[in-house]
Motif scaffolding. Sequence first.
Motif, PDB file in Angstrom:
ATOM      1  N   SER A 163      54.694  14.953  54.932  1.00  0.00           N
ATOM      2  CA  SER A 163      53.877  16.108  54.546  1.00  0.00           C
ATOM      3  C   SER A 163      54.519  16.904  53.424  1.00  0.00           C
ATOM      4  CB  SER A 163      53.666  17.034  55.754  1.00  0.00           C
ATOM      5  OG  SER A 163      52.967  16.393  56.794  1.00  0.00           O
ATOM      6  N   TYR A 164      55.837  17.008  53.446  1.00  0.00           N
ATOM      7  CA  TYR A 164      56.545  17.898  52.530  1.00  0.00           C
ATOM      8  C   TYR A 164      56.847  17.225  51.192  1.00  0.00           C
ATOM      9  CZ  TYR A 164      56.339  20.469  56.725  1.00  0.00           C
ATOM     10  OH  TYR A 164      55.839  21.120  57.828  1.00  0.00           O
ATOM     11  N   LYS A 165      56.541  15.936  51.086  1.00  0.00           N
ATOM     12  CA  LYS A 165      56.575  15.250  49.793  1.00  0.00           C
ATOM     13  C   LYS A 165      55.284  15.505  49.019  1.00  0.00           C
ATOM     14  CE  LYS A 165      59.835  11.642  51.180  1.00  0.00           C
ATOM     15  NZ  LYS A 165      60.305  12.292  52.401  1.00  0.00           N
ATOM     16  N   ARG A 166      54.247  15.938  49.716  1.00  0.00           N
ATOM     17  CA  ARG A 166      53.006  16.353  49.058  1.00  0.00           C
ATOM     18  C   ARG A 166      53.084  17.801  48.587  1.00  0.00           C
ATOM     19  NH1 ARG A 166      48.895  19.157  51.981  1.00  0.00           N
ATOM     20  NH2 ARG A 166      47.231  19.729  50.547  1.00  0.00           N
ATOM     21  N   LEU A 167      53.743  18.664  49.359  1.00  0.00           N
ATOM     22  CA  LEU A 167      53.780  20.100  49.052  1.00  0.00           C
ATOM     23  C   LEU A 167      54.843  20.390  48.007  1.00  0.00           C
ATOM     24  CD1 LEU A 167      53.324  21.484  52.684  1.00  0.00           C
ATOM     25  CD2 LEU A 167      51.573  21.172  50.912  1.00  0.00           C
ATOM     26  N   VAL A 168      54.603  19.891  46.803  1.00  0.00           N
ATOM     27  CA  VAL A 168      55.510  20.073  45.667  1.00  0.00           C
ATOM     28  C   VAL A 168      54.683  20.530  44.469  1.00  0.00           C
ATOM     29  CG1 VAL A 168      57.178  18.358  46.474  1.00  0.00           C
ATOM     30  CG2 VAL A 168      55.294  17.638  45.004  1.00  0.00           C
ATOM     31  N   PRO A 169      55.286  21.230  43.504  1.00  0.00           N
ATOM     32  CA  PRO A 169      54.532  21.721  42.350  1.00  0.00           C
ATOM     33  C   PRO A 169      53.953  20.587  41.507  1.00  0.00           C
ATOM     34  CG  PRO A 169      56.656  22.838  42.530  1.00  0.00           C
ATOM     35  CD  PRO A 169      56.688  21.688  43.499  1.00  0.00           C
ATOM     36  N   GLY A 170      52.795  20.864  40.894  1.00  0.00           N
ATOM     37  CA  GLY A 170      52.250  19.954  39.897  1.00  0.00           C
ATOM     38  C   GLY A 170      51.132  19.049  40.356  1.00  0.00           C
ATOM     39  N   TYR A 171      50.717  19.125  41.635  1.00  0.00           N
ATOM     40  CA  TYR A 171      49.698  18.200  42.140  1.00  0.00           C
ATOM     41  C   TYR A 171      48.565  18.930  42.857  1.00  0.00           C
ATOM     42  CZ  TYR A 171      53.070  14.513  41.149  1.00  0.00           C
ATOM     43  OH  TYR A 171      53.944  13.666  40.527  1.00  0.00           O
ATOM     44  N   GLU A 172      48.297  20.188  42.498  1.00  0.00           N
ATOM     45  CA  GLU A 172      47.264  21.008  43.138  1.00  0.00           C
ATOM     46  C   GLU A 172      47.537  21.231  44.621  1.00  0.00           C
ATOM     47  OE1 GLU A 172      43.202  19.993  42.489  1.00  0.00           O
ATOM     48  OE2 GLU A 172      43.310  20.260  40.323  1.00  0.00           O
ATOM     49  N   ALA A 173      48.751  20.980  45.067  1.00  0.00           N
ATOM     50  CA  ALA A 173      49.133  21.262  46.446  1.00  0.00           C
ATOM     51  C   ALA A 173      49.913  22.572  46.459  1.00  0.00           C
ATOM     52  CB  ALA A 173      49.985  20.136  47.014  1.00  0.00           C
ATOM     53  N   PRO A 174      49.612  23.478  47.380  1.00  0.00           N
ATOM     54  CA  PRO A 174      50.265  24.784  47.374  1.00  0.00           C
ATOM     55  C   PRO A 174      51.723  24.709  47.803  1.00  0.00           C
ATOM     56  CG  PRO A 174      48.931  24.545  49.339  1.00  0.00           C
ATOM     57  CD  PRO A 174      48.668  23.326  48.499  1.00  0.00           C
ATOM     58  N   VAL A 175      52.532  25.587  47.240  1.00  0.00           N
ATOM     59  CA  VAL A 175      53.936  25.697  47.646  1.00  0.00           C
ATOM     60  C   VAL A 175      54.314  27.148  47.914  1.00  0.00           C
ATOM     61  CG1 VAL A 175      54.670  23.628  46.410  1.00  0.00           C
ATOM     62  CG2 VAL A 175      54.712  25.829  45.237  1.00  0.00           C
ATOM     63  N   SER A 176      53.424  28.090  47.582  1.00  0.00           N
ATOM     64  CA  SER A 176      53.719  29.513  47.707  1.00  0.00           C
ATOM     65  C   SER A 176      52.785  30.171  48.714  1.00  0.00           C
ATOM     66  CB  SER A 176      53.577  30.213  46.348  1.00  0.00           C
ATOM     67  OG  SER A 176      54.443  29.630  45.399  1.00  0.00           O
ATOM     68  N   ILE A 177      53.329  31.067  49.527  1.00  0.00           N
ATOM     69  CA  ILE A 177      52.568  31.725  50.582  1.00  0.00           C
ATOM     70  C   ILE A 177      51.845  32.923  49.978  1.00  0.00           C
ATOM     71  CG2 ILE A 177      52.673  32.842  52.835  1.00  0.00           C
ATOM     72  CD1 ILE A 177      55.228  31.280  53.392  1.00  0.00           C
ATOM     73  N   CYS A 178      50.589  32.708  49.574  1.00  0.00           N
ATOM     74  CA  CYS A 178      49.802  33.762  48.938  1.00  0.00           C
ATOM     75  C   CYS A 178      48.326  33.389  49.005  1.00  0.00           C
ATOM     76  CB  CYS A 178      50.248  33.965  47.487  1.00  0.00           C
ATOM     77  SG  CYS A 178      50.029  32.505  46.464  1.00  0.00           S
ATOM     78  N   ILE A 220      57.399  35.616  45.395  1.00  0.00           N
ATOM     79  CA  ILE A 220      56.443  35.034  46.349  1.00  0.00           C
ATOM     80  C   ILE A 220      57.189  34.130  47.321  1.00  0.00           C
ATOM     81  CG2 ILE A 220      54.289  33.762  46.594  1.00  0.00           C
ATOM     82  CD1 ILE A 220      53.788  34.244  43.614  1.00  0.00           C
ATOM     83  N   LYS A 221      56.978  34.348  48.588  1.00  0.00           N
ATOM     84  CA  LYS A 221      57.620  33.502  49.598  1.00  0.00           C
ATOM     85  C   LYS A 221      57.117  32.071  49.468  1.00  0.00           C
ATOM     86  CE  LYS A 221      58.265  37.150  53.062  1.00  0.00           C
ATOM     87  NZ  LYS A 221      57.903  37.613  54.428  1.00  0.00           N
ATOM     88  N   GLY A 222      58.005  31.122  49.698  1.00  0.00           N
ATOM     89  CA  GLY A 222      57.637  29.722  49.599  1.00  0.00           C
ATOM     90  C   GLY A 222      57.378  29.094  50.956  1.00  0.00           C
ATOM     91  N   LEU A 223      56.563  28.060  50.968  1.00  0.00           N
ATOM     92  CA  LEU A 223      56.352  27.279  52.191  1.00  0.00           C
ATOM     93  C   LEU A 223      57.629  26.525  52.546  1.00  0.00           C
ATOM     94  CD1 LEU A 223      52.833  25.693  51.513  1.00  0.00           C
ATOM     95  CD2 LEU A 223      53.374  27.430  53.233  1.00  0.00           C
ATOM     96  N   PRO A 224      57.782  26.138  53.805  1.00  0.00           N
ATOM     97  CA  PRO A 224      58.914  25.275  54.168  1.00  0.00           C
ATOM     98  C   PRO A 224      58.945  24.029  53.296  1.00  0.00           C
ATOM     99  CG  PRO A 224      57.801  26.051  56.142  1.00  0.00           C
ATOM    100  CD  PRO A 224      56.951  26.483  54.977  1.00  0.00           C
ATOM    101  N   LYS A 225      60.132  23.579  52.982  1.00  0.00           N
ATOM    102  CA  LYS A 225      60.301  22.402  52.120  1.00  0.00           C
ATOM    103  C   LYS A 225      60.568  21.126  52.904  1.00  0.00           C
ATOM    104  CE  LYS A 225      61.917  24.954  48.044  1.00  0.00           C
ATOM    105  NZ  LYS A 225      61.512  26.279  48.581  1.00  0.00           N
ATOM    106  N   SER A 226      60.624  21.228  54.228  1.00  0.00           N
ATOM    107  CA  SER A 226      60.856  20.045  55.062  1.00  0.00           C
ATOM    108  C   SER A 226      60.305  20.298  56.457  1.00  0.00           C
ATOM    109  CB  SER A 226      62.361  19.747  55.157  1.00  0.00           C
ATOM    110  OG  SER A 226      63.023  20.767  55.901  1.00  0.00           O
ATOM    111  N   LEU A 227      60.133  19.223  57.208  1.00  0.00           N
ATOM    112  CA  LEU A 227      59.683  19.350  58.589  1.00  0.00           C
ATOM    113  C   LEU A 227      60.710  20.103  59.423  1.00  0.00           C
ATOM    114  CD1 LEU A 227      57.616  18.726  60.775  1.00  0.00           C
ATOM    115  CD2 LEU A 227      58.689  16.487  61.079  1.00  0.00           C
ATOM    116  N   THR A 228      61.990  19.901  59.147  1.00  0.00           N
ATOM    117  CA  THR A 228      63.045  20.621  59.863  1.00  0.00           C
ATOM    118  C   THR A 228      62.905  22.122  59.648  1.00  0.00           C
ATOM    119  OG1 THR A 228      64.601  18.781  59.741  1.00  0.00           O
ATOM    120  CG2 THR A 228      65.537  20.972  60.036  1.00  0.00           C
ATOM    121  N   GLU A 229      62.666  22.533  58.406  1.00  0.00           N
ATOM    122  CA  GLU A 229      62.528  23.957  58.092  1.00  0.00           C
ATOM    123  C   GLU A 229      61.295  24.550  58.777  1.00  0.00           C
ATOM    124  OE1 GLU A 229      62.028  26.720  54.107  1.00  0.00           O
ATOM    125  OE2 GLU A 229      63.004  24.758  53.904  1.00  0.00           O
TER     126      GLU A 229
END
Length: 474
Positions: A319-334, A413-422
Amino acid sequence: MFKDLKELKAFCHTNDVKFIDFKVIDLAGRWHHLTITVDRITEHTLEDGIGFDGSSYGFLTVEKSDMVFIPDLSTAFIDPFTKRKTLTMMADIYTLDHGVKRYEGDPRYISSKAEEYMKESGIADQSSFGPEFEFYILDHFSYRLDPHHIMVKLDAEQAEWNTHCDDNLGFKVPHHGGYHVDIPFDINYDLRNEMVLLLEENGVPVKYHHPEVGGPGQLEIELSFGNAHDMADRTMLLKYIVKNTALKAGKTVTFMPKPFHKEAGNGMHVHFHLFKDGDPIFYDENGYSGMSQTALYAIGGMLKHAASLLAITNPSTNSYKRLVPGYEAPVSICFATANRSAVIRIPGYANRPSEKRFEFRSSDATCNPYLAYSALLMAAIDGIKNKIDPTAEGFGPYDVNIFDLPDEEKAKIKGLPKSLTEATDALLEDYDYLLEGGVFTKELVMNIVKQNRCNSAAIDNMPHPKEFEMYFDL
């Protein structure tokens, strides 16, 4: 489909049904099944259920794992994929403590409890969820995970890397260029039509379908709206029909969030709004983007709990390999209007009062849908009850492309978790809102934590091919 056993038996006799198949969901969101002949289903089946090992489903430990499931006759449908005519239905999970009683951690029960809690709160009496399912249709998938050999191979006939093939006739889809491509580029059009017709025939209304951005066969099916419980049932049925229809056509399907490096990922964006006495409660013509204060509080609840929500709505390491900048997937909590870089987007085109809603964009289809929709509903209710103002919390609105902001602005802006562990760590620190009204249980939350930890460890402990490129010669 049926109100009682008499109706079921009459239908089976009239339609020459040979088998009855029961689908039971596990913690991870996969169906398991058990089948009996038609004459084996009795009132005893509906009262006392059929026994199974709950530990194999992720619910109980081995030493106290006996559970039963009891079929839900209202969910029955004729399975379109079996050789002999089979009536399939979903089932609810029960424990055997002091008699047969509903298991508090059954995902289907969780969604029912969430709906009831919403009604008892007085906030709304109808939830409305509209998920968008993105997936890839592939012509080949193979992998190998031996100690001496690690590989994955994916292929799709329409992918641009097949332009060199001897039988190439052109019309390959460019990298990142698949959005709404027409025939002849859209080679899966007829197959997708078959999927949609089967969905409609089996009680899953479809809003529309189309090719998505990903060049190697990415598609989207968007469903019409339904409440949390019904939509979770429909989600399971959609994945079942989509996968089996593809296999029947000699292809395969993946809902994995990020199957291809440097290609668009598969999300499950979830549109959400609430109604009371038939009236929409998210609309206010004078509010920001036409949203009522109640809607903004719901947004505030989801954003405040976003990090912990992801442990349920995005429960895979992939899941967290999708949530990265540049692919219309959000990374910021807003949140924002018509902004696909925000976790919560308010569609700019949904302006009628009954259509006014927002969209949670970070979730994906590796989730257990009963748990995911319930968790989103609980976060929204928490926001409304506690009047969590998203602007006061610093969540926006950000009506700009967040990826283009200067670094100093992004840092605010707060960021989403970057891994399943986080994300799992965040769930351990923030789950009280899920326990309200007895909807989730602490035992279930701890089971989710345990499952996520095991999934993370399985990946963290395995060498990756990229590591060999980076470190082999050091």
